[in-house]
Scaffold this active site. Structure first.
Site, PDB file in Angstrom:
ATOM      1  N   LYS A  47      30.004  41.413  57.074  1.00 25.61           N
ATOM      2  CA  LYS A  47      28.685  41.642  56.601  1.00 25.61           C
ATOM      3  C   LYS A  47      27.675  41.976  57.684  1.00 25.61           C
ATOM      4  O   LYS A  47      27.868  41.370  58.888  1.00 25.61           O
ATOM      5  CB  LYS A  47      28.228  40.408  55.680  1.00 25.61           C
ATOM      6  CG  LYS A  47      28.869  40.103  54.448  1.00 25.61           C
ATOM      7  CD  LYS A  47      28.117  39.144  53.709  1.00 25.61           C
ATOM      8  CE  LYS A  47      28.842  38.927  52.346  1.00 25.61           C
ATOM      9  NZ  LYS A  47      28.627  39.882  51.387  1.00 25.61           N
ATOM     10  N   ARG A  55      36.540  37.425  43.862  1.00 30.37           N
ATOM     11  CA  ARG A  55      37.358  37.957  42.468  1.00 30.37           C
ATOM     12  C   ARG A  55      38.986  37.568  43.059  1.00 30.37           C
ATOM     13  O   ARG A  55      39.665  37.045  42.201  1.00 30.37           O
ATOM     14  CB  ARG A  55      37.493  39.246  42.468  1.00 30.37           C
ATOM     15  CG  ARG A  55      37.777  40.076  43.625  1.00 30.37           C
ATOM     16  CD  ARG A  55      37.082  41.842  43.288  1.00 30.37           C
ATOM     17  NE  ARG A  55      35.776  41.809  43.666  1.00 30.37           N
ATOM     18  CZ  ARG A  55      35.166  42.936  43.288  1.00 30.37           C
ATOM     19  NH1 ARG A  55      35.796  44.062  43.150  1.00 30.37           N
ATOM     20  NH2 ARG A  55      33.652  43.104  43.792  1.00 30.37           N
TER      21      ARG A  55
END
Ligand code: BES
Ligand code: MN
Ligand code: ZN
Length: 495
Positions: free
Chosen positions: A279, A353
């Site tokens: 990120k 996920r």
């Protein structure tokens, strides 16, 4: 420490309390409690309204001292805004502001007549529960990693609030106390820095819950256990971290032995650097909150155990840290999930996920009657819904309605997004059964579509809490959401 609450029925001018809290609407409309204070104090409130000192703007609280004719040494007058538009959301707001004002007064206890106000469509139990939760929220203070203050205890700090209501609000009060405990648990865990709040720390906190409640059992699966189960997706994410992953499983058996449990699953990424798909630096610190799904389901579980709800409940928390490293999983890696479905990792930052899919498979071992997961899953959900509503996705209309209703009641609201299979094509891969990202459009929905493949045949709903789990800014705190919604959902299932 959570606040203590009780119910009371005294008249405001006669009550023996350090601070009486009463409300005033705009345009000089006094609530009945304020009118009694005004009468006893020979028009003191009306004079303050006339002089312009008391505007009654919603949430503005004015502390008054030594009113003649009033037994309480302090009266906190809380502005309620326009009477004709007074509603549930306003009631929550003024309850919060009243509690913030109480926090700044040197009082250990107070009595509030705000719970005697009329709120359209809501009963006394709701008013008490909402006011108590708001008070507890306002009273929360993060201190875990601050140098202890020497003068602590010298000053009076708010410990106890009594609410004016009849016996019909008893349940509301008990529920508030339990939900407040859950919310506070979730906030504290969320706020802790990731060098303290590791997967092992979350497991230790779960153990505290188990130790404190008869009927709660805990199992913590270690890396080796997960290897045996074939949880290649979860373990893939964990590879880059020096902090070993944990799969935390709490069970509460408050229902009949043969009754199917409700299952709560929460994303517990204790820090999400993005992994090799790193990120950007700006805002990365917020990713300490990436375990707020875990904190939320554990908080709701705690509330359910506190209330000894007559249902069976299992809470599954996959907890990992997502880090870049020589041993980290890479973009283009293919991992095999516990279900056997293979996954092409196209972005290591879509890690939530990957841990949730294995947790969803594991949760099915308990043959749950419904599964609800909570996760700070996508930035796209924040773009879609902002900070006010959690994204709710489910193919099961009845389950979705139950969660939306619980959110509405607690003002911890969700908003439904579609989970149509039309979106599934975005997840196609040439090298595995599914890809872990679905491109830019509808990012919150494609993330849920990914999870849906691992919840086939289950009554399942997904809550994306990326926007609601914490407040923005350098001093932004974890909110404790979605504990109120989930706890209320469970309470409602008990008839
Ligand atoms: N934890 C983040 C989601 C997130 C981002 C929550 C910002 C709150 C604020 C999640 O693991 C993530 O990185 N998601 C990616 C998915 C993308 C790579 C498909 C995202 O939302 O950008
Ligand atoms: Mn991520
Ligand atoms: Zn994440």
């Amino acid at each position: 420490m959570t606040l203590q609450f009780s119910l009371d029925s005294a008249h405001p001018e006669l009550a023996d309390t350090a601070c009486a809290v009463v409300g005033v609407y705009e345009h000089g409309v006094l609530s009945s409690a304020a009118a009694r204070i005004d009468g006893a104090a020979q028009g003191a409130l009306k004079r303050l309204i006339e002089s312009g000192d008391l505007t009654a703007k919603a949430g503005v609280a004015l502390p008054l001292f030594g009113l003649p004719g009033v037994k309480a040494p302090r009266v906190l007058v809380v502005g309620l805004g326009e009477q004709k538009t007074f509603d549930a959301a306003r009631f929550q707001k003024i309850s919060l502001e009243a509690a913030r004002a109480l926090k700044s007064l040197p009082v250990k206890s107070a009595t509030s007549w705000l719970t005697a106000l009329d709120v359209p469509g809501r009963d006394a139990a709701w008013r008490v529960r909402t006011a108590a939760l708001a008070a507890d929220h306002a009273a929360y203070k993060y201190t875990a990693t601050l140098k202890p203050k020497a003068d602590n205890g010298a000053r009076n700090v708010l410990e106890h609030v009594a609410f004016i209501a009849g016996d019909d609000a008893r349940d509301g009060l008990a529920q508030a106390a339990a939900i407040a405990k859950g919310v506070e648990f979730a906030r504290e865990l969320g706020n802790l820095p990731p060098n303290i709040c590791t997967p092992a720390h979350i497991a230790a906190e779960a153990k505290k819950i188990a130790d404190a409640h008869a009927g709660v059992t805990l199992e913590v699966l270690e890396r080796a256990d997960m290897e045996k189960l074939g949880m290649g997706a979860l373990l893939g994410v964990a590879r880059g971290s020096a902090n070993p992953p944990k799969l935390i499983v709490l069970q509460w058996k408050g229902g009949k032995t043969d009754e199917k449990p409700y299952a709560l699953v929460g994303k517990g990424v204790t820090f999400d650097s993005g992994g090799l798909s790193l990120k950007p630096g700006a805002g990365m610190e917020e990713m300490k909150f990436d375990m707020c799904g875990a904190a939320g389901v554990l908080g709701a579980f705690l509330a359910a155990a506190e209330l000894k709800l007559p249902l069976n409940l299992v809470c599954v928390v996959p907890s990992v840290e997502n880090m870049p490293d020589g041993n980290a999983y890479r973009p283009s890696d293919i991992v095999t999930s516990m279900s056997g479905i293979t996954i092409e990792v196209l972005n290591t930052d879509a890690e939530g996920r990957l841990i949730l899919c294995d947790a969803l498979s594991y949760a099915q071992k308990f043959q749950p009657q419904a599964i609800v997961d909570a996760a700070t899953l996508t930035g796209a959900c924040v773009v879609a819904l902002g900070k006010h509503a959690s994204g709710l996705m489910s193919k099961h209309d009845d389950l979705a309605e139950q969660l939306l209703a619980a959110g509405e009641r607690t003002l911890d609201r969700g908003w439904r997004l579609p989970l149509w299979d039309d979106y599934q094509t975005q997840l196609e891969s040439g090298f595995a059964d599914v890809a872990n990202i679905g491109g830019k459009p509808a990012g919150a929905i494609t993330a849920a579509c990914f999870l849906a493949r691992f919840a086939e045949g289950q009554r399942w709903a997904h809550l994306d809490i990326a926007g609601t789990a914490w407040e923005d800014g350098r001093k932004g705190l974890a909110t404790g959401r979605p504990v109120p919604m989930l706890a209320q959902f469970l309470i409602d299932r008990c008839g």
